[in-house]
Design a protein around this motif. Structure first.
Motif, mmCIF file in Angstrom:
data_model
loop_
_atom_site.group_PDB
_atom_site.id
_atom_site.type_symbol
_atom_site.label_atom_id
_atom_site.label_comp_id
_atom_site.label_asym_id
_atom_site.label_seq_id
_atom_site.Cartn_x
_atom_site.Cartn_y
_atom_site.Cartn_z
ATOM 1 N N LEU A 28 0.713 9.311 -28.289
ATOM 2 C CA LEU A 28 0.671 10.589 -28.992
ATOM 3 C C LEU A 28 0.455 11.756 -28.026
ATOM 4 C CD1 LEU A 28 0.760 10.951 -32.106
ATOM 5 C CD2 LEU A 28 -1.715 11.060 -32.080
ATOM 6 N N THR A 29 -0.542 11.617 -27.163
ATOM 7 C CA THR A 29 -0.863 12.726 -26.247
ATOM 8 C C THR A 29 0.254 12.927 -25.221
ATOM 9 O OG1 THR A 29 -2.200 11.191 -24.985
ATOM 10 C CG2 THR A 29 -3.374 12.662 -26.416
ATOM 11 N N GLY A 36 8.167 13.010 -24.263
ATOM 12 C CA GLY A 36 9.094 12.368 -25.199
ATOM 13 C C GLY A 36 8.533 11.054 -25.724
ATOM 14 N N TRP A 37 9.355 10.255 -26.414
ATOM 15 C CA TRP A 37 8.852 8.970 -26.945
ATOM 16 C C TRP A 37 9.078 7.839 -25.960
ATOM 17 C CZ3 TRP A 37 11.824 4.630 -27.466
ATOM 18 C CH2 TRP A 37 13.207 4.806 -27.389
ATOM 19 N N ALA A 138 2.837 -1.721 -27.847
ATOM 20 C CA ALA A 138 3.256 -1.446 -29.231
ATOM 21 C C ALA A 138 2.551 -0.196 -29.751
ATOM 22 C CB ALA A 138 2.948 -2.643 -30.123
ATOM 23 N N GLY A 139 1.263 -0.066 -29.464
ATOM 24 C CA GLY A 139 0.505 1.124 -29.868
ATOM 25 C C GLY A 139 1.101 2.378 -29.251
ATOM 26 N N THR A 140 1.484 2.283 -27.970
ATOM 27 C CA THR A 140 2.093 3.435 -27.279
ATOM 28 C C THR A 140 3.392 3.848 -27.968
ATOM 29 O OG1 THR A 140 1.183 2.641 -25.196
ATOM 30 C CG2 THR A 140 2.915 4.285 -25.046
ATOM 31 N N LEU A 141 4.218 2.848 -28.314
ATOM 32 C CA LEU A 141 5.505 3.134 -28.970
ATOM 33 C C LEU A 141 5.276 3.855 -30.300
ATOM 34 C CD1 LEU A 141 8.591 2.819 -29.136
ATOM 35 C CD2 LEU A 141 8.222 0.587 -30.188
ATOM 36 N N VAL A 146 5.360 8.823 -33.377
ATOM 37 C CA VAL A 146 4.686 9.716 -34.334
ATOM 38 C C VAL A 146 4.491 11.101 -33.704
ATOM 39 C CG1 VAL A 146 2.506 10.117 -35.582
ATOM 40 C CG2 VAL A 146 3.563 7.858 -35.617
ATOM 41 N N GLY A 147 4.142 11.102 -32.408
ATOM 42 C CA GLY A 147 3.931 12.365 -31.690
ATOM 43 C C GLY A 147 5.176 13.239 -31.667
#
Lengths: 230, 119
Positions: A28-29, A36-37, A138-141, A146-147
């Protein structure tokens, strides 16, 4: 392999939940900071180094050079030098599993596996470390995706990075119950006063000064103890 | 740094930085397999291991503020507000010990302060 994963899952689950959450925070941050994602996921997959990943995002956002960033990340991760020691007796025989175990050995995986008595077989240890790695990525993705979608103020959201550093600093001071890091920090920045350097070089120079301060304090303490002993 | 400048920085050289960084971390994590035991038993390594991460995190704040001040980019009112929010976040974390809760509260407070008080 499936049986090993089934055996490892209940052991890894508490760290997996935490990793997913913090990995999402990182995604997110980083996404809100302009990465970007895609890039946050690449950072998590290649680097997998917790606080160092936040530092990379922050330093690149501040315009630091890559060499300065790499040097500061190296200093920040110095603690990992000790992590392999408890695993010498249980290191996997398979060379690939051994390499993966080294790559996946994070602070939390280390704490989790070293607290298990008796120690788990090496195949389970590797599976636990692998599950933690996957949940971080997976959390990062999820976080970076979402970010990209949330219509929030970039300024306020990138402030999350500073808030995380405040948390990490609080945890460091609480765990060590020592003001030496604070003194070393101020000595480090004091060295920069006569210099006009950019952020990256400034971090590198003051990092070296902080390292020297901690070593100096250690030697002073050792010399005093020797003096009192004899 | 502007988002467009960050996107310019991201590319093959950034991947190289990540790989070099990962190799460094790999060497550090695998040190017990590569380094002589004597080097790992050096007592000062224990102190560095414990105290250096905290000093480096603090330096991140100090060096960033110092660099911004030298370059004339540091505005005192927003800086003071952010410092107070960070101190509040640290206090909140000490009470609840929930990383995500602290971060969400800090971001929300920042958005409110900068939109309605300083905005």
């Amino acid at each position: 392999m499936f049986l090993t994963l089934r055996e490892a899952l209940p052991i890894a689950l508490p760290v997996m939940i935490g990793y997913f959450t913090v990995g999402a925070t990182f995604g997110l941050t980083a996404a809100e900071a302009g990465f970007g994602w895609f890039w946050p996921v690449v950072i998590s997959l290649i680097q997998f180094a917790g606080a160092a990943q936040f530092l990379i995002v922050a330093m690149v956002s501040e315009g630091a050079g890559f060499i300065d960033t790499a040097a500061v990340v190296f200093l920040l991760n110095l603690r990992h030098v000790f992590y392999g020691l408890p695993f010498l007796a249980h290191r996997p025989e398979n060379p690939l599993a051994r390499l993966l175990m080294i790559f996946w050995l994070s602070d939390e995986t280390y704490s989790l596996l070293t607290s298990r008595k008796p120690a788990d077989p090496s195949r389970v240890q590797v599976a636990v470390a692998g599950l933690n790695y996957v949940s971080w990525a997976a959390g990062t993705l999820v976080g970076s995706t979402v970010g990209q979608l949330l219509p929030l103020s970039v300024d306020s959201f990138s402030f999350a990075l500073w808030a995380l550093f405040a948390i990490l600093l609080t945890e460091q001071l609480r765990a060590n119950r020592s003001f030496v890091p604070v003194i070393a920090g101020f000595v480090g920045v004091a060295v920069l006063v006569p210099l006009k350097v950019d952020f990256g070089l400034g971090m590198f120079i003051s990092g070296l000064a902080a390292t020297a301060t901690i070593l100096g304090w250690h030697w002073l303490l050792t010399a005093r103890q020797r003096g009192m002993g004899g | 740094m502007e988002a467009s400048v960050i996107s310019d920085a991201l590319g093959p050289s950034f991947v190289l930085l990540l790989i070099v960084g990962a190799l460094g971390v790999f060497m550090q994590r695998g040190a017990s397999f590569f380094l002589p035991r004597k080097a790992l038993d050096w007592p000062a390594m224990g102190k560095l291991n414990r105290l250096l991460p905290g000093a480096l995190i603090l330096l991140f704040f100090l060096v960033s503020w110092r660099t911004s001040a030298v370059e004339g980019r540091l505005e005192w009112q927003p800086w003071t507000a952010e410092l107070l929010i960070l101190l509040a976040a640290a206090a909140l974390h000490l009470v609840f010990r929930r990383v995500l809760l602290t971060i969400v509260c800090a971001v929300a407070l920042h958005a409110l302060v900068f939109a309605y008080v300083l905005g």
